[in-house]
Design an enzyme around this catalytic site. Structure first.
Site, PDB file in Angstrom:
ATOM      1  N   GLU A 177       0.820  -1.212   0.000  1.00 62.30           N
ATOM      2  CA  GLU A 177       0.000   0.000   0.000  1.00 62.30           C
ATOM      3  C   GLU A 177       0.854   1.262   0.000  1.00 62.30           C
ATOM      4  O   GLU A 177       0.330   2.366  -0.212  1.00 62.30           O
ATOM      5  CB  GLU A 177      -0.951   0.006   1.205  1.00 62.30           C
ATOM      6  N   CYS A 282      16.504  -6.748  -0.208  1.00 62.18           N
ATOM      7  CA  CYS A 282      16.699  -7.996   0.532  1.00 62.18           C
ATOM      8  C   CYS A 282      18.021  -8.651   0.177  1.00 62.18           C
ATOM      9  O   CYS A 282      18.478  -9.554   0.879  1.00 62.18           O
ATOM     10  CB  CYS A 282      15.545  -8.955   0.277  1.00 62.18           C
TER      11      CYS A 282
END
Length: 499
Positions: A177, A282
């Site tokens: 979001e 990541c």
């Protein structure tokens, strides 16, 4: 004025109906630029029903025609690269060049998916028994879903839906979001490429939307990328509902620096891999592990001026090394880890906490930070900080250094810098980490190989993209066929064998 964002369901923009919204921010300015709807379970079900209606026709479409849609989509991605990168930078904060890289790495999986006629072939054995042939086929699963993170809003959705849709599935994407506009734009371009309505749907939302996906009886498979705690939740919850789940989590990627390493290359690579995209990757290198005090002293002495000289600026400025982090809350979290590192006794060589960009004081900017003399018992070593912070852990021997990534709770990526082929080969073979770089700082495999970590960096048995992705998004059906020339009398009550 903040723009009102929508869902994308059945080929159309659909206004949110839940009455709940989340703010979309420009991290450069700290201003609200949009409001994204947060879907209810009922809205998620609407998308699932649209995808379910589209699935039979798409699954029956022959692989060559599905591949043509992928080829068209690839061309549209290339034609709209600048627009996508600008849209991405405005909501995420990564610099334009890095945003283009985000799109490009997703595009490469679309290129891989263009080969689906070959990738989805089954196997055939003629004469498996007397008059018997056997063959297998890989068939799509149905309506499948992907839950994607804020840090790669173009690449990771395409890693998921590119292979899944090419295999004949229809897809629900639940993006972050924080930066939902790029996934919506990708869905528009996918329709323009010739995909039928309902094949790719984007539903914005938060935990309520995630839980609706995990509990929905018509979704047999879910892919997720995010933090490890949520990855474990997604895996456990999805599996409890009988779903096939791949859930990629966090990381603490080490770079082992041997005494014979090319120090100029090491420093250049650590600066890019540790601080690029403000460390919000990541696969970022967040721990440097020099072997020997002399190696460590040389490394820290070379890193310090480079970290101090990092150009932190607007994501739209071409000379910025990196832009802001994604949100004010995340900025405070990263700064809190630096406070904690000092309390734990680490030596803060470069402090990025006081950085402020003139004229953009409300933006979420942070200078690069460098810790030395970090030890494995410290929280700043064990936790994923996900910001522009590099920690140096000094070791005495190669064996001590190599043991660190193996013992760590995360096992996403690791790198070793050396000129010694024997040391590199031994390290790559024995280290308990899913992706290894040898004199390569960010060992993200190319699209035709597969991406996935070990330990708390990944939950589930199948990796993303490559042939592993094709396996994840399909199920195997094996057929045993006999066309006898004559009919034998009598029944057999013995299990069939090939004797």
């Amino acid at each position: 004025m903040a723009k009102e964002l929508t869902h994308f369901i059945n080929g159309e923009h659909v206004a949110g109906a839940s009455g709940r919204f989340g703010d979309v921010m420009n991290p450069n300015t700290g201003e609200v630029t949009g409001r994204t709807p947060l879907a209810s379970a009922a809205e998620m079900d609407k998308a699932v029903q649209a995808a379910a209606a589209a699935f039979p026709g798409w699954a029956a479409t022959n692989p060559q025609r599905r591949a043509r849609v992928m080829f068209n989509f690839k061309r549209l991605l290339e034609d709209n690269m600048d627009e996508l990168a600008e849209l991405l930078s405005a909501e995420h904060g990564k610099v334009i060049a890095d945003s283009k890289g985000d799109v490009q790495r997703g595009l490469e999986v679309i290129e891989f998916a263009c080969g689906i006629p070959h990738l989805q072939k089954g196997e055939f054995t003629e004469g498996a028994g007397p008059g018997i042939d056997m063959y297998s086929m890989r068939q799509p699963l149905g309506v499948v879903a992907g839950i994607t993170p804020f840090n790669f809003p173009a690449m990771i959705p395409m890693w998921m839906f590119g292979v899944a849709i090419a295999c004949g599935n229809s897809f629900i994407c639940k993006p972050s979001e924080k930066d939902p506009s790029v996934p919506i734009r990708l869905a528009e371009l996918f329709m323009e490429a010739g995909a039928p309505a309902g094949v790719l749907n984007v539903v914005n939302g938060d935990k309520e939307a995630v839980d609706a996906i995990l509990a929905h009886p018509q979704i047999p498979a879910v892919s997720f990328v995010g933090s490890s705690d949520i990855a474990q939740y997604v895996y456990a919850t999805g599996a409890a509902h009988g779903k096939r789940v791949q859930a990629m989590g966090g990381a603490k990627n080490h770079a082992i620096i041997m005494p014979d390493a090319d120090m100029d290359q090491v420093v250049n690579d650590l600066i890019g891999a540790g601080y690029g995209s403000a460390g919000e990757r990541c696969m970022a290198i967040s721990v440097a592990v020099p072997v020997g005090e002399e190696t460590a002293d040389r490394l820290v002495a070379a890193l310090k001026p480079r970290v101090e000289g990092l150009k932190v600026g607007l994501s739209t400025e071409p000379d910025s090394d990196y832009g802001p982090v994604v949100s004010k809350a995340h900025l405070e979290k990263v700064q809190g880890y630096i406070d904690l590192g000092l309390k734990e006794g680490a030596e803060l060589v470069v402090d990025g906490r006081g950085f402020s960009l003139q004229g953009y004081e409300n933006g979420y900017f942070m200078g690069g930070s460098l810790f030395d003399k970090v030890t494995p018992d410290m929280k700043i070593y064990n936790d994923e900080i996900f910001g522009p912070v590099l920690s140096v852990v000094r070791t005495k021997t190669f064996e001590e250094a190599a043991a660190l990534p193996t013992k760590h709770q995360y096992g996403n990526g690791v790198a070793i810098y050396t000129r010694d082929g024997d040391a590199a080969r031994s390290f790559a073979s024995q280290v308990q980490v899913g992706m290894v770089g040898i004199n390569v700082p960010i060992p993200v495999p190319l699209a035709y190989h597969t991406f996935g970590g070990w330990k708390r960096s990944a939950f589930g048995d199948t990796n993303q993209h490559g042939t592993e992705g094709v396996k994840f998004w399909t199920k195997v059906k094996t057929v045993t066929s006999r066309w006898p020339s004559g009919v034998k009398e009598g029944a057999s009550f013995v299990i069939p064998t090939m004797e």
